[in-house]
Design an enzyme around this catalytic site. Structure first.
Site, PDB file in Angstrom:
ATOM      1  CE  LYS A   1      26.727  31.130  13.497  1.00 25.97           C
ATOM      2  NZ  LYS A   1      25.906  32.262  12.954  1.00 25.97           N
TER       3      LYS A   1
ATOM      4  CD  GLU B   1      19.967  18.163   5.245  1.00 28.03           C
ATOM      5  OE1 GLU B   1      20.020  17.675   4.107  1.00 28.03           O
ATOM      6  OE2 GLU B   1      19.793  17.509   6.274  1.00 28.03           O
TER       7      GLU B   1
ATOM      8  CB  CYS C   1      17.720  23.666   1.101  1.00 28.23           C
ATOM      9  SG  CYS C   1      16.664  22.794   2.249  1.00 28.23           S
TER      10      CYS C   1
ATOM     11  CD  GLU D   1      20.683  26.842  -2.659  1.00 25.88           C
ATOM     12  OE1 GLU D   1      21.757  27.014  -2.065  1.00 25.88           O
ATOM     13  OE2 GLU D   1      19.789  26.087  -2.247  1.00 25.88           O
TER      14      GLU D   1
HETATM   15  P1  NAP Z   1      25.633  30.504   4.930  1.00 23.06           P
HETATM   16  O1  NAP Z   1      26.725  31.490   5.001  1.00 23.06           O
HETATM   17  O2  NAP Z   1      25.923  29.129   4.467  1.00 23.06           O
HETATM   18  O3  NAP Z   1      24.975  30.464   6.411  1.00 23.06           O
HETATM   19  C1  NAP Z   1      24.526  29.338   7.105  1.00 23.06           C
HETATM   20  C2  NAP Z   1      25.083  29.337   8.523  1.00 23.06           C
HETATM   21  O4  NAP Z   1      26.497  29.161   8.488  1.00 23.06           O
HETATM   22  C3  NAP Z   1      24.868  30.642   9.277  1.00 23.06           C
HETATM   23  O5  NAP Z   1      24.641  30.373  10.646  1.00 23.06           O
HETATM   24  C4  NAP Z   1      26.184  31.337   9.086  1.00 23.06           C
HETATM   25  O6  NAP Z   1      26.429  32.306  10.055  1.00 23.06           O
HETATM   26  C5  NAP Z   1      27.152  30.195   9.210  1.00 23.06           C
HETATM   27  N1  NAP Z   1      28.467  30.423   8.624  1.00 23.06           N
HETATM   28  C6  NAP Z   1      28.825  31.273   7.633  1.00 23.06           C
HETATM   29  N2  NAP Z   1      30.141  31.188   7.383  1.00 23.06           N
HETATM   30  C7  NAP Z   1      30.651  30.284   8.245  1.00 23.06           C
HETATM   31  C8  NAP Z   1      31.956  29.755   8.477  1.00 23.06           C
HETATM   32  N3  NAP Z   1      33.000  30.161   7.774  1.00 23.06           N
HETATM   33  N4  NAP Z   1      32.105  28.836   9.448  1.00 23.06           N
HETATM   34  C9  NAP Z   1      31.055  28.397  10.164  1.00 23.06           C
HETATM   35  N5  NAP Z   1      29.801  28.864   9.993  1.00 23.06           N
HETATM   36  C10 NAP Z   1      29.593  29.785   9.036  1.00 23.06           C
HETATM   37  O7  NAP Z   1      24.457  31.071   4.098  1.00 23.06           O
HETATM   38  P2  NAP Z   1      24.152  32.637   3.822  1.00 23.06           P
HETATM   39  O8  NAP Z   1      25.401  33.406   3.568  1.00 23.06           O
HETATM   40  O9  NAP Z   1      23.301  33.132   4.914  1.00 23.06           O
HETATM   41  O10 NAP Z   1      23.342  32.511   2.481  1.00 23.06           O
HETATM   42  C11 NAP Z   1      24.077  32.368   1.287  1.00 23.06           C
HETATM   43  C12 NAP Z   1      23.473  31.331   0.379  1.00 23.06           C
HETATM   44  O11 NAP Z   1      23.481  30.076   1.036  1.00 23.06           O
HETATM   45  C13 NAP Z   1      22.022  31.541   0.029  1.00 23.06           C
HETATM   46  O12 NAP Z   1      21.858  32.433  -1.012  1.00 23.06           O
HETATM   47  C14 NAP Z   1      21.617  30.151  -0.347  1.00 23.06           C
HETATM   48  O13 NAP Z   1      21.978  29.884  -1.664  1.00 23.06           O
HETATM   49  C15 NAP Z   1      22.418  29.288   0.580  1.00 23.06           C
HETATM   50  N6  NAP Z   1      21.635  28.835   1.751  1.00 23.06           N
HETATM   51  C16 NAP Z   1      21.208  27.559   1.763  1.00 23.06           C
HETATM   52  C17 NAP Z   1      20.453  27.101   2.825  1.00 23.06           C
HETATM   53  C18 NAP Z   1      19.957  25.698   2.886  1.00 23.06           C
HETATM   54  O14 NAP Z   1      19.088  25.398   3.678  1.00 23.06           O
HETATM   55  N7  NAP Z   1      20.500  24.795   2.100  1.00 23.06           N
HETATM   56  C19 NAP Z   1      20.116  27.961   3.864  1.00 23.06           C
HETATM   57  C20 NAP Z   1      20.588  29.278   3.830  1.00 23.06           C
HETATM   58  C21 NAP Z   1      21.349  29.690   2.761  1.00 23.06           C
HETATM   59  P3  NAP Z   1      25.961  33.837   9.806  1.00 23.06           P
HETATM   60  O15 NAP Z   1      24.668  33.822   9.093  1.00 23.06           O
HETATM   61  O16 NAP Z   1      25.827  34.330  11.184  1.00 23.06           O
HETATM   62  O17 NAP Z   1      27.039  34.483   9.036  1.00 23.06           O
END
Ligand code: NAP
Ligand code: MG
Length: 498
Positions: free
Chosen positions: A196, A271, A305, A402
């Site tokens: 996904k 991760e 990250c 973060e």
């Molecule tokens: P996120 O919500 O953690 O998204 C990562 C993945 O998880 C996406 O594919 C997302 O889908 C999915 N996801 C979201 N809610 C979920 C749930 N309840 N169950 C299963 N999968 C779920 O990250 P974001 O909202 O895009 O970004 C928010 C913050 O996360 C950023 O500001 C940053 O701090 C952090 N982040 C960290 C990393 C890393 O590599 N460590 C990467 C991205 C973001 P959708 O995007 O389709 O909703």
């Protein structure tokens, strides 16, 4: 609005790909969502719609998991030799490499990052990961084990078997790299996958799915369900017939994944986020440390990250280093990723822009000072100025949380013990770096930092052979290297009485 009127100079293959609504890959076929719904993915440089994508949900996840289960248990995949699996991965790597320009453009359009980096970092790294993991297909071994159970003679050995059906959920910051980190090892060892991608950046994964079919992966081995995290992602994490879920993203969602996985106690690897300390000692080579510190935070618009978001600098060189990083921030050419002169693009989305700006406001309200930057850029697109914050306190949100944007907090220190304490004073433990000419000090400090990766006199150096993952709330498990084989195999002990 038709895409070609917005972006007249696209490669033809990219324009064609964007011109049609994108379907999902389930059981070797391109299908619409069961609901018939689609969602839009945007170009962060303009805020305009880039493409329409199938909005998968619970039912689509269920179909994909069923296909992955069938492919895992019967048909050509489980009968395939390790060397044939390896060859398929090598073929996929070759196909991806031969479409490098196309993938680079698509990645930049969807994510915003400068196309220069898509070309030299994102797509080539994904190619390397597929090639490296292809090599592991033939090298996963068990062992023979002498046992002491009394009364008889025994012959005992272990088998390493593919774990089964794997759900993989990836973020938007490095869409192709994250897809390769997840898919390559799982497929190499013989698992089947439901991937996904992030809603913000589904396009390159879908194009990769086309190449996987072209390479000859059997139906159902790789399924790609696009959709939202709260619906499709949550359904995948909770699915009772998924054996393992591998997730990269925020710590907050990582905890939700863990909760969702308890139903069938599927294996989980995570991760997650970071707030990585980057430490500059007074004996460091500042010619290297200053640009190193700037790249540590500003690379990929700070959406890494591992971003070096807490810059600890010895007080004797604090002003010089902060000034150097601020000058580097001023030298960036900010613009749309497709412009070849751009080296800092937009952040990925309106939500991310608002989130980063919210942190900037909170930091400044709590007394931090922006030496450079501090604002979003006016006009269209999701652009944030690269920012260096000083006068920060440990309890401020900008120091603890973060931000995932081009914002660094610079903090002076006096003693090595003090800076190690401060560096470790975080719920995260993903990465850290040390800049010094004293090799003993470098290794002593590296040993004390509670982080999954420590760089010495460098930053953001990754390699498919080097294990990567987090201490504390930065995650569970290690990806890359041979460590990743643990994440996608089960060990079976076989014991025979002779
Ligand atoms: P996120 O919500 O953690 O998204 C990562 C993945 O998880 C996406 O594919 C997302 O889908 C999915 N996801 C979201 N809610 C979920 C749930 N309840 N169950 C299963 N999968 C779920 O990250 P974001 O909202 O895009 O970004 C928010 C913050 O996360 C950023 O500001 C940053 O701090 C952090 N982040 C960290 C990393 C890393 O590599 N460590 C990467 C991205 C973001 P959708 O995007 O389709 O909703
Ligand atoms: Mg999201």
């Amino acid at each position: 609005m038709a895409i070609t009127t917005v972006l007249p100079n696209l490669q033809r293959s990219v324009a064609e790909f964007l011109g049609k609504p994108r379907k999902m890959l389930v059981d070797g076929k391109w299908v619409e969502a069961a609901s018939g719904k689609t969602f839009e993915t945007y170009n962060p440089a303009t805020g305009e719609v880039l493409a329409h994508v199938a909005e998968g949900d619970r039912e689509d996840i269920d179909r994909a998991v069923k296909a992955a289960r069938r492919a895992f248990e019967s048909g050509p995949w489980p009968a395939m030799s390790p060397s044939e699996r390896g060859r398929l991965l090598l073929k996929l790597a070759d196909l991806l490499e031969s479409h490098l320009e196309e993938f680079a453009e698509l990645e930049t359009l969807d994510n915003g990052k400068p196309v220069f980096f898509s070309r030299i970092v994102d797509i080539p790294t994904a190619v390397d990961v597929f090639r490296y993991m292809a090599g592991w297909a033939t090298k996963v071994e068990g062992s023979t084990i002498p046992i002491s159970a009394h009364g008889a003679q025994y012959f005992a050995y272990t088998l390493r078997e593919p774990l089964g059906v794997v759900g993989q959920i990836i973020p938007w910051n490095f869409p192709m790299i994250m897809a390769s980190w997840k898919l390559a090892p799982a497929l190499a060892v013989g698992c089947t996958v439901v991937l996904k991608p992030a809603e913000q950046t589904p396009l390159t994964a879908l194009r990769l799915g086309e190449l996987a079919l072209e390479a000859g992966f059997p139906d159902g081995v790789l399924n790609i369900v696009t959709g939202f995290g709260e619906t499709a992602g949550a359904a995948l994490a909770a699915h009772p017939d998924v054996d393992k879920v591998a997730f990269t993203g925020s710590t907050e969602v990582g905890k939700l994944i863990l909760g969702a996985a308890t139903g069938n106690l599927k294996k989980v690897s995570l991760e997650l986020g970071g707030k990585s300390p980057n430490i500059v000692f007074p004996d460091a080579d500042l010619q290297a440390a200053i640009p190193g510190a700037a790249n540590a935070i500003f690379f990929n618009q700070g959406q890494c990250c591992t971003a070096g978001s807490r810059l600890f600098v010895h007080k004797s060189i604090f002003d010089e280093v902060v000034d150097g990083v601020a000058q580097a921030a001023k030298r960036f050419t900010i613009g749309p990723g497709l412009d070849p002169s751009t080296n800092l693009g937009p952040v990925v989305s309106k939500e991310q822009l608002d989130r980063v700006c919210g942190y900037l406001e909170s930091g400044i309200r709590e007394g931090a000072k922006a030496v450079v930057g501090g604002h979003k850029r006016s006009g269209s697109g999701y652009f944030v100025e690269p920012t260096v914050l000083v006068d920060v306190k440990p309890e401020m949100k900008v120091v603890r949380e973060e931000i995932f944007g081009p914002v660094v907090t610079a903090i002076p220190f006096s003693e090595p013990e003090e800076v190690v304490r401060s560096a470790n004073h975080t719920v995260y433990g993903l990465a850290a770096a040390v800049w010094t000419r004293d090799i003993s000090k470098a290794h002593r400090v590296a040993a004390k930092l509670r982080a999954g990766t420590v760089w010495i006199n460098c930053y953001n150096v990754f390699d498919p052979a080097l294990p990567f993952g987090g201490y504390k709330q930065s995650g569970w498990g290690r990806e890359m290297g041979h460590a990743v084989l643990e994440l996608y195999t089960e060990t079976k002990a076989v014991c025979a009485q002779l």
